[in-house]
Scaffold this active site. Sequence first.
Site, PDB file in Angstrom:
ATOM      1  N   LEU A  38     -15.581   4.013   4.001  1.00 28.05           N
ATOM      2  CA  LEU A  38     -15.642   2.626   3.533  1.00 28.05           C
ATOM      3  C   LEU A  38     -16.324   1.718   4.549  1.00 28.05           C
ATOM      4  O   LEU A  38     -16.056   1.796   5.744  1.00 28.05           O
ATOM      5  CB  LEU A  38     -14.210   2.115   3.292  1.00 28.05           C
ATOM      6  CG  LEU A  38     -14.081   0.638   2.900  1.00 28.05           C
ATOM      7  CD1 LEU A  38     -14.585   0.399   1.474  1.00 28.05           C
ATOM      8  CD2 LEU A  38     -12.629   0.169   3.013  1.00 28.05           C
ATOM      9  N   ASP A  67      -7.213 -16.187  -0.507  1.00 27.75           N
ATOM     10  CA  ASP A  67      -6.671 -17.542  -0.426  1.00 27.75           C
ATOM     11  C   ASP A  67      -5.206 -17.585  -0.872  1.00 27.75           C
ATOM     12  O   ASP A  67      -4.785 -16.787  -1.712  1.00 27.75           O
ATOM     13  CB  ASP A  67      -7.530 -18.480  -1.292  1.00 27.75           C
ATOM     14  CG  ASP A  67      -7.292 -19.938  -0.943  1.00 27.75           C
ATOM     15  OD1 ASP A  67      -6.815 -20.220   0.177  1.00 27.75           O
ATOM     16  OD2 ASP A  67      -7.572 -20.798  -1.796  1.00 27.75           O
ATOM     17  N   HIS A 114      -0.089 -16.264   6.946  1.00 29.80           N
ATOM     18  CA  HIS A 114      -1.260 -15.546   7.488  1.00 29.80           C
ATOM     19  C   HIS A 114      -0.841 -14.169   7.998  1.00 29.80           C
ATOM     20  O   HIS A 114      -1.562 -13.189   7.826  1.00 29.80           O
ATOM     21  CB  HIS A 114      -1.908 -16.350   8.612  1.00 29.80           C
ATOM     22  CG  HIS A 114      -2.479 -17.672   8.163  1.00 29.80           C
ATOM     23  ND1 HIS A 114      -3.196 -17.797   6.992  1.00 29.80           N
ATOM     24  CD2 HIS A 114      -2.442 -18.914   8.707  1.00 29.80           C
ATOM     25  CE1 HIS A 114      -3.565 -19.058   6.847  1.00 29.80           C
ATOM     26  NE2 HIS A 114      -3.112 -19.753   7.864  1.00 29.80           N
TER      27      HIS A 114
HETATM   28  C1  IPE Z   1     -11.550 -20.086   1.686  1.00 23.96           C
HETATM   29  O1  IPE Z   1     -10.276 -20.608   1.575  1.00 23.96           O
HETATM   30  C2  IPE Z   1     -11.730 -19.469   3.033  1.00 23.96           C
HETATM   31  C3  IPE Z   1     -10.972 -18.252   3.279  1.00 23.96           C
HETATM   32  C4  IPE Z   1     -10.242 -17.607   2.430  1.00 23.96           C
HETATM   33  C5  IPE Z   1     -11.113 -17.702   4.593  1.00 23.96           C
HETATM   34  P1  IPE Z   1      -9.976 -22.139   1.863  1.00 23.96           P
HETATM   35  O2  IPE Z   1      -8.545 -22.363   1.533  1.00 23.96           O
HETATM   36  O3  IPE Z   1     -10.394 -22.502   3.234  1.00 23.96           O
HETATM   37  O4  IPE Z   1     -10.933 -22.855   0.828  1.00 23.96           O
HETATM   38  P2  IPE Z   1     -10.885 -24.354   0.285  1.00 23.96           P
HETATM   39  O5  IPE Z   1     -10.871 -25.238   1.491  1.00 23.96           O
HETATM   40  O6  IPE Z   1      -9.637 -24.498  -0.506  1.00 23.96           O
HETATM   41  O7  IPE Z   1     -12.114 -24.496  -0.553  1.00 23.96           O
HETATM   42  C1  IPE Z   2      -6.363 -18.463   3.125  1.00 21.75           C
HETATM   43  O1  IPE Z   2      -5.128 -19.048   2.920  1.00 21.75           O
HETATM   44  C2  IPE Z   2      -6.510 -17.942   4.525  1.00 21.75           C
HETATM   45  C3  IPE Z   2      -7.450 -18.701   5.359  1.00 21.75           C
HETATM   46  C4  IPE Z   2      -8.200 -19.685   4.974  1.00 21.75           C
HETATM   47  C5  IPE Z   2      -7.528 -18.304   6.748  1.00 21.75           C
HETATM   48  P1  IPE Z   2      -4.931 -20.594   3.120  1.00 21.75           P
HETATM   49  O2  IPE Z   2      -4.514 -20.846   4.527  1.00 21.75           O
HETATM   50  O3  IPE Z   2      -6.108 -21.353   2.670  1.00 21.75           O
HETATM   51  O4  IPE Z   2      -3.703 -20.874   2.155  1.00 21.75           O
HETATM   52  P2  IPE Z   2      -3.543 -22.078   1.133  1.00 21.75           P
HETATM   53  O5  IPE Z   2      -4.761 -22.087   0.265  1.00 21.75           O
HETATM   54  O6  IPE Z   2      -3.421 -23.318   1.939  1.00 21.75           O
HETATM   55  O7  IPE Z   2      -2.304 -21.746   0.388  1.00 21.75           O
HETATM   56 MG    MG Z   3      -6.715 -22.171   0.889  1.00 19.01          MG
END
Ligand code: IPE
Ligand code: IPE
Ligand code: MG
Length: 261
Positions: A139, A28, A45
């Site tokens: 792995l 995240d 990303h």
């Molecule tokens: C969790 O992250 C999902 C992934 C890392 C793929 P999110 O950013 O979507 O989670 P929430 O919405 O903050 O809980």
């Molecule tokens: C996690 O990073 C990646 C995915 C959920 C695909 P986020 O896109 O949730 O990034 P933040 O949490 O908004 O910074």
């Molecule tokens: Mg996020």
Amino acid sequence: MDNVSFMALDAQQIAQQSLPKHVAIIMDGNGRWAQAQGRPRVYGHKKGVDAVKDAVKFCSKLGIESLTLFAFSSENWRRPEEEVSTLMELFMMVLGREVKKLHKNNVKLSIIGDMSRFSNKLQEKIAAAESLTAENTGLRLNIAANYGGRWDIGYAAQQLAKQVQAGELSADDIDEHSLAKHISLNEQSELDLLIRTGGDLRISNFLLWQAAYAELYFTPTLWPDFNESAFADAIACYVSRERRFGCTGEQIKQLLCTAQP
Ligand code: IPE
Ligand code: IPE
Ligand code: MG
């Protein structure tokens, strides 16, 4: 143990037994990482893919058996259409570009989640990548895409219900063991360590069943910054924890004593 002392140790010196066999990561913080630099979220990303490659290399080097990465949750469809389609394209591109390298490095790739919502082209790419690496013995890399822990449990329940309907199973035989056989990753080692980057303290519907006894590690480091040293910190923290599985510390120590030759 701090990071410096962990890194100073030779991987051989850290007893393989004390390392986690199965690590999962909620990757995240990509969007915030990009926004902090005045760039669009999708830039984060793209940078996140480099961190994935580093994490895979790190786990291979350390001899960790399974690495499970949360790439796209069943709730992430709620994001703006443009971000969702960029994520899908990125996923396709990375699969196409990296799978040969993974294969060369003896990595066995699996995708977990509900594939039915993906385009046919993506589903074909996934199947091809999985079959190319199916016999590899290094792995085990599991990518969770359109995955949700509740979906996983619901799907397992559906499989059992179908067996009951077909007369192959009695409803009385449904228990946590029979259900577990249909939960994703059931044939791999138990999840030992669940890491979440990006500073939030929640599981966001990731491996709900599998995380029953996992150690949880939360770090404010944003995913694109999660490098080898940050991963080493997480492993060092895990190694230093005492896992009791409901027993007392004394019982575990006695077990260790009796297990010694
Ligand atoms: C969790 O992250 C999902 C992934 C890392 C793929 P999110 O950013 O979507 O989670 P929430 O919405 O903050 O809980
Ligand atoms: C996690 O990073 C990646 C995915 C959920 C695909 P986020 O896109 O949730 O990034 P933040 O949490 O908004 O910074
Ligand atoms: Mg996020």
